[in-house]
Design a protein around this motif. Structure first.
Motif, mmCIF file in Angstrom:
data_model
loop_
_atom_site.group_PDB
_atom_site.id
_atom_site.type_symbol
_atom_site.label_atom_id
_atom_site.label_comp_id
_atom_site.label_asym_id
_atom_site.label_seq_id
_atom_site.Cartn_x
_atom_site.Cartn_y
_atom_site.Cartn_z
ATOM 1 N N CYS A 54 11.300 3.428 -4.690
ATOM 2 C CA CYS A 54 10.326 2.418 -4.290
ATOM 3 C C CYS A 54 10.694 1.865 -2.919
ATOM 4 O O CYS A 54 11.841 1.939 -2.491
ATOM 5 C CB CYS A 54 10.258 1.301 -5.323
ATOM 6 N N HIS A 55 9.719 1.365 -2.227
ATOM 7 C CA HIS A 55 9.914 0.675 -0.954
ATOM 8 C C HIS A 55 10.504 1.557 0.146
ATOM 9 O O HIS A 55 11.300 1.100 0.939
ATOM 10 C CB HIS A 55 10.783 -0.563 -1.145
ATOM 11 N N ALA A 56 10.111 2.789 0.190
ATOM 12 C CA ALA A 56 10.634 3.690 1.213
ATOM 13 C C ALA A 56 9.551 4.126 2.186
ATOM 14 O O ALA A 56 9.777 4.997 2.998
ATOM 15 C CB ALA A 56 11.267 4.912 0.556
ATOM 16 N N ALA A 57 8.388 3.544 2.099
ATOM 17 C CA ALA A 57 7.230 4.053 2.845
ATOM 18 C C ALA A 57 7.420 4.064 4.357
ATOM 19 O O ALA A 57 7.025 5.014 5.011
ATOM 20 C CB ALA A 57 5.981 3.253 2.491
ATOM 21 N N LEU A 71 2.974 -11.316 -1.753
ATOM 22 C CA LEU A 71 1.863 -10.384 -1.920
ATOM 23 C C LEU A 71 2.214 -9.476 -3.091
ATOM 24 O O LEU A 71 3.299 -8.878 -3.111
ATOM 25 C CB LEU A 71 1.659 -9.561 -0.652
ATOM 26 N N THR A 72 1.306 -9.375 -4.071
ATOM 27 C CA THR A 72 1.647 -8.645 -5.293
ATOM 28 C C THR A 72 0.429 -8.032 -5.958
ATOM 29 O O THR A 72 -0.700 -8.493 -5.761
ATOM 30 C CB THR A 72 2.376 -9.575 -6.292
ATOM 31 N N ASP A 73 0.684 -6.993 -6.742
ATOM 32 C CA ASP A 73 -0.328 -6.445 -7.631
ATOM 33 C C ASP A 73 0.080 -6.706 -9.084
ATOM 34 O O ASP A 73 -0.463 -6.138 -10.010
ATOM 35 C CB ASP A 73 -0.541 -4.943 -7.380
ATOM 36 N N GLU A 74 1.068 -7.581 -9.260
ATOM 37 C CA GLU A 74 1.582 -7.902 -10.594
ATOM 38 C C GLU A 74 1.370 -9.383 -10.895
ATOM 39 O O GLU A 74 2.305 -10.108 -11.233
ATOM 40 C CB GLU A 74 3.061 -7.529 -10.683
ATOM 41 N N ALA A 113 7.156 -12.099 0.787
ATOM 42 C CA ALA A 113 7.768 -11.116 -0.088
ATOM 43 C C ALA A 113 6.678 -10.178 -0.574
ATOM 44 O O ALA A 113 5.503 -10.529 -0.618
ATOM 45 C CB ALA A 113 8.463 -11.793 -1.264
ATOM 46 N N LEU A 114 7.090 -9.004 -0.958
ATOM 47 C CA LEU A 114 6.164 -7.961 -1.393
ATOM 48 C C LEU A 114 6.645 -7.406 -2.728
ATOM 49 O O LEU A 114 7.734 -6.842 -2.821
ATOM 50 C CB LEU A 114 6.135 -6.869 -0.325
ATOM 51 N N LEU A 115 5.844 -7.604 -3.768
ATOM 52 C CA LEU A 115 6.152 -7.090 -5.094
ATOM 53 C C LEU A 115 4.945 -6.287 -5.551
ATOM 54 O O LEU A 115 3.952 -6.848 -5.996
ATOM 55 C CB LEU A 115 6.432 -8.226 -6.082
ATOM 56 N N ALA A 116 5.009 -4.960 -5.357
ATOM 57 C CA ALA A 116 3.860 -4.116 -5.674
ATOM 58 C C ALA A 116 4.313 -2.690 -5.931
ATOM 59 O O ALA A 116 5.398 -2.286 -5.519
ATOM 60 C CB ALA A 116 2.856 -4.147 -4.519
ATOM 61 N N ASP A 117 3.449 -1.950 -6.594
ATOM 62 C CA ASP A 117 3.706 -0.550 -6.869
ATOM 63 C C ASP A 117 3.620 0.247 -5.571
ATOM 64 O O ASP A 117 2.967 -0.167 -4.612
ATOM 65 C CB ASP A 117 2.666 -0.040 -7.873
ATOM 66 N N ASN A 118 4.283 1.404 -5.534
ATOM 67 C CA ASN A 118 4.154 2.304 -4.386
ATOM 68 C C ASN A 118 2.678 2.642 -4.194
ATOM 69 O O ASN A 118 1.972 2.870 -5.159
ATOM 70 C CB ASN A 118 4.917 3.608 -4.639
ATOM 71 N N VAL A 146 -0.857 2.711 -1.042
ATOM 72 C CA VAL A 146 -1.386 2.351 0.268
ATOM 73 C C VAL A 146 -1.235 0.860 0.539
ATOM 74 O O VAL A 146 -0.865 0.450 1.637
ATOM 75 C CB VAL A 146 -2.866 2.778 0.398
ATOM 76 N N GLY A 147 -1.524 0.016 -0.469
ATOM 77 C CA GLY A 147 -1.410 -1.432 -0.272
ATOM 78 C C GLY A 147 -0.012 -1.840 0.132
ATOM 79 O O GLY A 147 0.183 -2.650 1.040
ATOM 80 N N TRP A 148 0.988 -1.252 -0.550
ATOM 81 C CA TRP A 148 2.383 -1.555 -0.226
ATOM 82 C C TRP A 148 2.691 -1.087 1.194
ATOM 83 O O TRP A 148 3.267 -1.820 1.995
ATOM 84 C CB TRP A 148 3.318 -0.875 -1.231
#
Length: 199
Positions: free
Chosen positions: A140-143, A49-52, A1-6, A8-10
Motif C-alpha cells: 500500500c501507499h507506493a503509488a 481524506l478517506t474512503d473508510e 492524512a490519507l487513509l484509503a485503499d490503493n 486512483v483516488g489515493w
C-alpha cells in the motif's frame, strides 16, 4: 492524512500533495484505531481524506465532514487545531510515514521530496535493464514511486495496483492498471496537477 485503499483516488491525492509540497501522512489500512488516533494527533493532522468513513467515524469526534471529492471519491474531514498542537517538522518534509510497530504509538519518520524522488529514480534505474513490462504493486501507499517508475518502462510498461483488501487465492484482478505512455497515466498526472492547484 490519507487513509484509503490503493487506487486512483489515493494516487491523485498523494501526487497532488507531493506536487504542492504539502506534508502528507499516509495511514496504512492495517493500522488499528488507537494507531490511527495516535498518528493523527502526533502529526498534528487537521485534514483527513478517506474512503473508510464508517471505520473512522468514532475516531473523528469534533471533526467536520467536508464532503466527498468528485475527483477522488474520498471524503474530507477537518478539525481546528491550536498552533501548539502542530509539531514542527524538519524543513523540506513532504511525507511522514509511521512504522507499523506493535504498540498503539507508532513512530513517525519525516521524508523529504528529494529523498523520495531519489529512491524512485534509483529503483527505476536498478530495474531498467530487466526489461520489466508489468509491475505488480502489492504494497500500500507506493503509488508515487511506482508511477514515476512507469516513465522508465516506456510505452510497453504497466502497473497493476491491487486493493488492500485482496486476499491470497483471489483471482488476478487488480483494482486498477496503469499503462506507461497511454492516456491513463497522462490523465492521472494532469488530474493530480489540477487537484494540487485546486487546493
Amino acid at each position: 492524512a490519507l487513509l484509503a485503499d490503493n487506487g486512483v483516488g489515493w494516487a491523485l491525492t498523494d501526487l497532488a500533495l507531493h506536487l504542492r509540497q504539502l506534508p502528507s501522512v499516509p495511514l496504512p489500512g492495517y493500522f488499528t484505531a488507537p494507531q490511527i488516533q495516535h498518528a493523527l494527533d502526533d502529526a498534528g493532522i487537521d485534514c483527513l481524506l478517506t474512503d473508510e468513513t464508517t471505520r473512522v467515524g468514532e475516531l473523528l469526534a469534533g471533526w467536520r465532514n467536508g464532503g466527498i471529492s468528485g475527483r477522488t471519491g474520498l471524503t474530507m474531514f477537518r478539525r481546528q487545531l491550536d498552533a501548539a498542537a502542530r509539531p514542527r517538522l524538519p524543513s523540506g518534509t513532504v511525507k511522514v510515514t509511521y512504522t507499523s510497530g506493535s504498540t498503539a504509538a507508532p513512530k513517525g519518520v519525516c521524508l523529504g521530496a528529494t529523498d523520495l524522488e531519489a529512491v524512485a529514480q534509483s529503483l527505476a534505474g536498478a530495474t531498467a535493464a530487466l526489461g520489466v513490462e508489468r509491475h505488480l504493486c502489492l504494497a500500500c501507499h507506493a503509488a508515487v514511486g511506482l508511477i514515476r517508475d512507469l516513465d522508465t518502462l516506456g510505452n510497453q510498461g504497466s502497473l497493476a495496483v491491487f486493493s488492500n483488501h485482496a486476499r491470497a487465492g483471489d483471482a488476478f484482478n487488480p483494482g486498477i492498471v496503469f499503462r506507461g505512455g497511454d492516456f491513463q497515466i497522462d490523465e492521472l498526472r494532469q488530474a493530480a496537477v489540477e487537484q494540487a492547484h485546486h487546493h
